[in-house]
Structures are given as C-alpha cells and as structure tokens.
Motif scaffolding. Structure first.
Motif, PDB file in Angstrom:
ATOM      1  N   GLU A 177       0.832  -1.204   0.000  1.00 54.14           N
ATOM      2  CA  GLU A 177       0.000   0.000   0.000  1.00 54.14           C
ATOM      3  C   GLU A 177       0.870   1.259   0.000  1.00 54.14           C
ATOM      4  O   GLU A 177       0.550   2.248  -0.657  1.00 54.14           O
ATOM      5  CB  GLU A 177      -0.915  -0.012   1.222  1.00 54.14           C
ATOM      6  CG  GLU A 177      -2.087   0.936   1.129  1.00 54.14           C
ATOM      7  CD  GLU A 177      -3.052   0.577   0.001  1.00 54.14           C
ATOM      8  OE1 GLU A 177      -3.860   1.448  -0.359  1.00 54.14           O
ATOM      9  OE2 GLU A 177      -2.992  -0.548  -0.528  1.00 54.14           O
ATOM     10  N   ARG A 227      -8.291   9.471  -1.190  1.00 54.86           N
ATOM     11  CA  ARG A 227      -9.704   9.104  -1.222  1.00 54.86           C
ATOM     12  C   ARG A 227     -10.066   8.485  -2.572  1.00 54.86           C
ATOM     13  O   ARG A 227     -10.930   7.608  -2.649  1.00 54.86           O
ATOM     14  CB  ARG A 227     -10.571  10.316  -0.895  1.00 54.86           C
ATOM     15  CG  ARG A 227     -10.414  10.778   0.563  1.00 54.86           C
ATOM     16  CD  ARG A 227     -11.170  12.051   0.871  1.00 54.86           C
ATOM     17  NE  ARG A 227     -10.870  12.529   2.204  1.00 54.86           N
ATOM     18  CZ  ARG A 227     -11.486  12.146   3.323  1.00 54.86           C
ATOM     19  NH1 ARG A 227     -12.450  11.247   3.255  1.00 54.86           N
ATOM     20  NH2 ARG A 227     -11.146  12.644   4.489  1.00 54.86           N
ATOM     21  N   GLY A 242      -9.609   4.885  -2.560  1.00 60.51           N
ATOM     22  CA  GLY A 242     -10.521   4.118  -1.713  1.00 60.51           C
ATOM     23  C   GLY A 242     -10.388   4.403  -0.235  1.00 60.51           C
ATOM     24  O   GLY A 242     -11.102   3.803   0.580  1.00 60.51           O
ATOM     25  N   TYR A 243      -9.492   5.307   0.141  1.00 63.24           N
ATOM     26  CA  TYR A 243      -9.335   5.648   1.560  1.00 63.24           C
ATOM     27  C   TYR A 243     -10.492   6.534   2.017  1.00 63.24           C
ATOM     28  O   TYR A 243     -11.044   7.319   1.236  1.00 63.24           O
ATOM     29  CB  TYR A 243      -8.016   6.381   1.793  1.00 63.24           C
ATOM     30  CG  TYR A 243      -6.818   5.467   1.888  1.00 63.24           C
ATOM     31  CD1 TYR A 243      -6.331   5.052   3.126  1.00 63.24           C
ATOM     32  CD2 TYR A 243      -6.187   5.002   0.736  1.00 63.24           C
ATOM     33  CE1 TYR A 243      -5.237   4.204   3.213  1.00 63.24           C
ATOM     34  CE2 TYR A 243      -5.097   4.151   0.808  1.00 63.24           C
ATOM     35  CZ  TYR A 243      -4.629   3.761   2.053  1.00 63.24           C
ATOM     36  OH  TYR A 243      -3.552   2.907   2.137  1.00 63.24           O
ATOM     37  N   SER A 244     -10.840   6.403   3.293  1.00 65.26           N
ATOM     38  CA  SER A 244     -11.918   7.219   3.847  1.00 65.26           C
ATOM     39  C   SER A 244     -11.647   7.462   5.325  1.00 65.26           C
ATOM     40  O   SER A 244     -10.834   6.781   5.950  1.00 65.26           O
ATOM     41  CB  SER A 244     -13.275   6.531   3.665  1.00 65.26           C
ATOM     42  OG  SER A 244     -13.290   5.273   4.331  1.00 65.26           O
ATOM     43  N   ARG A 247     -13.384   8.120   9.269  1.00 67.43           N
ATOM     44  CA  ARG A 247     -14.576   7.926  10.097  1.00 67.43           C
ATOM     45  C   ARG A 247     -14.843   9.129  10.984  1.00 67.43           C
ATOM     46  O   ARG A 247     -15.772   9.130  11.786  1.00 67.43           O
ATOM     47  CB  ARG A 247     -14.413   6.668  10.958  1.00 67.43           C
ATOM     48  CG  ARG A 247     -14.333   5.382  10.138  1.00 67.43           C
ATOM     49  CD  ARG A 247     -14.220   4.159  11.029  1.00 67.43           C
ATOM     50  NE  ARG A 247     -14.173   2.930  10.237  1.00 67.43           N
ATOM     51  CZ  ARG A 247     -14.050   1.711  10.766  1.00 67.43           C
ATOM     52  NH1 ARG A 247     -13.959   1.567  12.081  1.00 67.43           N
ATOM     53  NH2 ARG A 247     -14.022   0.649   9.984  1.00 67.43           N
ATOM     54  N   LYS A 272      -8.490   5.313   6.383  1.00 65.53           N
ATOM     55  CA  LYS A 272      -8.414   3.851   6.370  1.00 65.53           C
ATOM     56  C   LYS A 272      -8.652   3.353   4.954  1.00 65.53           C
ATOM     57  O   LYS A 272      -9.507   3.857   4.230  1.00 65.53           O
ATOM     58  CB  LYS A 272      -9.450   3.254   7.329  1.00 65.53           C
ATOM     59  CG  LYS A 272      -9.430   1.739   7.389  1.00 65.53           C
ATOM     60  CD  LYS A 272     -10.289   1.212   8.537  1.00 65.53           C
ATOM     61  CE  LYS A 272      -9.635   1.438   9.881  1.00 65.53           C
ATOM     62  NZ  LYS A 272     -10.329   0.705  10.969  1.00 65.53           N
ATOM     63  N   SER A 273      -7.866   2.334   4.563  1.00 71.53           N
ATOM     64  CA  SER A 273      -8.004   1.769   3.221  1.00 71.53           C
ATOM     65  C   SER A 273      -9.356   1.083   3.066  1.00 71.53           C
ATOM     66  O   SER A 273     -10.028   0.752   4.049  1.00 71.53           O
ATOM     67  CB  SER A 273      -6.873   0.780   2.932  1.00 71.53           C
ATOM     68  OG  SER A 273      -6.899  -0.294   3.861  1.00 71.53           O
ATOM     69  N   GLU A 274      -9.723   0.852   1.818  1.00 73.46           N
ATOM     70  CA  GLU A 274     -11.039   0.286   1.532  1.00 73.46           C
ATOM     71  C   GLU A 274     -11.226  -1.073   2.184  1.00 73.46           C
ATOM     72  O   GLU A 274     -12.329  -1.404   2.651  1.00 73.46           O
ATOM     73  CB  GLU A 274     -11.216   0.173   0.008  1.00 73.46           C
ATOM     74  CG  GLU A 274     -12.646   0.078  -0.442  1.00 73.46           C
ATOM     75  CD  GLU A 274     -12.787   0.326  -1.927  1.00 73.46           C
ATOM     76  OE1 GLU A 274     -13.934   0.539  -2.380  1.00 73.46           O
ATOM     77  OE2 GLU A 274     -11.779   0.307  -2.647  1.00 73.46           O
ATOM     78  N   ASP A 275     -10.149  -1.882   2.267  1.00 69.90           N
ATOM     79  CA  ASP A 275     -10.265  -3.205   2.883  1.00 69.90           C
ATOM     80  C   ASP A 275     -10.058  -3.165   4.388  1.00 69.90           C
ATOM     81  O   ASP A 275     -10.129  -4.193   5.056  1.00 69.90           O
ATOM     82  CB  ASP A 275      -9.278  -4.189   2.251  1.00 69.90           C
ATOM     83  CG  ASP A 275      -7.829  -3.755   2.411  1.00 69.90           C
ATOM     84  OD1 ASP A 275      -7.564  -2.775   3.131  1.00 69.90           O
ATOM     85  OD2 ASP A 275      -6.949  -4.400   1.811  1.00 69.90           O
ATOM     86  N   GLY A 276      -9.792  -1.979   4.935  1.00 65.94           N
ATOM     87  CA  GLY A 276      -9.648  -1.825   6.380  1.00 65.94           C
ATOM     88  C   GLY A 276      -8.325  -2.278   6.950  1.00 65.94           C
ATOM     89  O   GLY A 276      -8.112  -2.214   8.160  1.00 65.94           O
ATOM     90  N   GLU A 297      -4.106   1.922   7.752  1.00 68.46           N
ATOM     91  CA  GLU A 297      -4.496   3.257   8.173  1.00 68.46           C
ATOM     92  C   GLU A 297      -3.338   4.194   7.863  1.00 68.46           C
ATOM     93  O   GLU A 297      -2.171   3.806   7.950  1.00 68.46           O
ATOM     94  CB  GLU A 297      -4.843   3.288   9.657  1.00 68.46           C
ATOM     95  CG  GLU A 297      -6.080   2.473   9.991  1.00 68.46           C
ATOM     96  CD  GLU A 297      -6.504   2.636  11.448  1.00 68.46           C
ATOM     97  OE1 GLU A 297      -5.625   2.922  12.279  1.00 68.46           O
ATOM     98  OE2 GLU A 297      -7.699   2.477  11.729  1.00 68.46           O
TER      99      GLU A 297
END
Length: 308
Positions: free
Chosen positions: A72, A128, A131-133, A135, A155-159, A162
């Motif tokens: 990543e 973003r 796929g990062y978002s 919370r 956090k990456s899309e697959d969690g 970070e």
C-alpha cells in the motif's frame, strides 16, 4: 550533574511469570524483539515452548501485516510521485527497512507520511480516490485540518491499512513548534527496491522520535509503547553511528525549545536500553526543570508504571 539513580531497596527475584512477560512485551511493542532475543539465547531450552510459539506467531503476523502495508505504501507513493507531490516517510514507515531491516522487530500501527502543507488537500483527494476514507465527523475533520499536525486518519477500503498525512511533526499551537521548512531542506531521497520517497535526516528523525516519545507521555500519561519508542531511538543512533551529529541535535534543540523533551528521551534510552548517547550531550540538554531526580520520577511514573 549526577546521573546516578537514587538509592533503591534490593529485592529477591521472584519466579518468572511468562504470561506477564508476554503481556509486557505486547504493551511496549516489543514482542518481535523479545522473540528474536529469546530464540537466539543460549538458555532458550529453558523457555516454555508455548511462550516461544506465541511470540513466533506475533513476529510472523507483523511480517504479514507489513507485506500488505508496504504494498500500500508503494501504491500511495507512486500516486504522489505521479502528481509531483513530495512525500516524506515518517517513523515506522522510514525505520523498518532503513534501520531495522526486519518488519517483525518493528510492527507498525499506521503509515505516517508528510507532504507540503499547500499540497495536503490534493494529497487527501488522491488517497480518497484510492478508496481511503475517514470515520471522523465533519466537525472533527475541519478542526484537524486547521490545527493538528496531520489530517484525520484515513483507512483503506479493505480496512487493513491506516494512514496519516502530516503537515508537520508537531502542532502549530505547541510550544515545540518550529519552521517545517527546516525539515524539508534536510530531507534525503531514498530508494528501497520499488519504494521511492524522502526520509528525514538522521538528526531530524532523532528529534521527531524524541518529541513523539515525550508527547505521548505528556498527552496520555501512560507507558503504552514507551520502551518500543525508546528502542526506535536506540536503533536509529546505532544505525547512524559516526554519521549522526549530536552537536547539531543539541544546537537545534536550544534554538527550537526542544531541550526538555530530548533530554527525557535520550536520557531514558541511555539508562534503560544503553543507547550510545554521549554524556556531554545530556549535560548540554539539561535544564533546571528537568533535574535528575525528576527524570527518575518521569521514568518510574510514565515509562515503567502500568495500568491495573
């Protein structure tokens, strides 16, 4: 200045509680280092098999996690490079392969990257787009954008990963703030296999690790990860032996009001982990508010004290 510890009462060693050892290693982020040390110890046959197995599992998990994190990290730095956004690897992101050379010894919680402040919004949008978002609430994000040293954690899309985008290594409203241009001017290009980015100079890395160590104690008032952070400092000093300039570190500390935090971090790493810190450097950093007696109180209350 007397650096010796105040007198202590001798105690009779109790039988070793191996479950407690495992818990302490995890608390201080030292499970991998403990595994490597015990595995190669001459008396390793006296260590319970299940203890070594648990440490081995922790060591292997750190390797597996880092393989995902590194992939990543390459993806992120490639995107930043394509957009011509200078990117500095901070803390574990820089230390794992340049200092430790073994991800099992230095597990990472998140990826810390620093980009120029005027490119932060663009870097945030790029992440973003990958796929990062976040919370964080809108209010939290707006407050962090204005005041904090980094943007809200993503956090990456697959969690799995970070990531934090930093504008600086300290907050703008901190008494330890200094011009970030100094860090950029001394940053060094690094190429590690397929990973291309910048890292801080050895002196600036030492300052960053020391400020983080001190700040975590002052902010959270607990010992979580404290010895792991001191191991980072000791490993960095050892890796750059003969290159790292303590004179520069001490001079910059005086200019930037960093003497207290650096004294606490360097003295603690020297006393507890035998880091190669010259005594004359500690003398130069010593200030009235951080007398020796208080350093021992700092050690016992914030490094070695543990939650119930």
């Amino acid at each position: 200045m007397p650096w010796e510890r105040p007198g202590t009462i001798a105690t009779v060693p109790a039988p070793l509680d191996w479950r407690r050892v495992l818990w302490l290693a995890s608390w201080h982020r030292l499970s991998g280092a403990l595994y490597r040390a015990l595995r190669s110890a001459e008396s390793s046959d006296q260590i319970p098999r299940e203890i070594l197995d648990e440490l081995a599992d922790s060591y292997d998990r750190a390797h597996q996690r880092y393989r995902r994190q590194r992939a990543e990290l390459v993806r992120v730095t490639d995107v930043m490079g394509a957009a011509r956004i200078p990117t500095v690897l901070l803390k574990g992101s820089a230390l794992v392969e340049t200092v430790y050379r073994d991800p099992g010894l230095r597990p990472m919680g998140d990826l810390d990257l620093m980009v120029p402040e005027d490119r932060l919004d663009q870097a945030d949008r790029l992440l973003r787009g990958l796929g990062y978002s976040s919370r964080s609430s809108r209010e939290e994000q707006e407050g962090t954008h204005r005041h904090h040293r980094h943007y809200p954690r993503l956090k990456s899309e697959d969690g799995v990963c970070e990531l934090e985008l930093h504008r600086h290594i300290v907050r703008a409203d901190s008494g330890f703030h200094f011009p970030v241009s100094e860090l950029w001017a001394r940053a060094q290009e690094t190429q590690i296999a397929d990973l291309s980015a910048l890292i801080l100079s050895p002196e600036d890395q030492l300052v960053h690790l020391s400020l983080s160590f001190f700040g975590d104690r002052a902010l959270f008032y607990q010992s979580s990860c404290a010895l792991g952070q001191l191991l980072d400092i000791a490993a960095l000093i050892d890796h750059h032996r003969g290159i790292l300039s303590f004179d520069e570190v001490a001079a910059r500390a005086k200019t930037n009001n960093h003497e207290g935090p650096l004294l606490c971090a360097l003295w603690s790493s020297s006393e507890l982990l035998r880091a190669s810190v010259p005594r004359e450097v500690l003398e130069r950093l010593a200030v009235t508010s951080f007398a020796t007696a208080r350093l021992w109180i700092f050690t016992e209350e914030l490094l070695l004290d543990l939650p119930l």
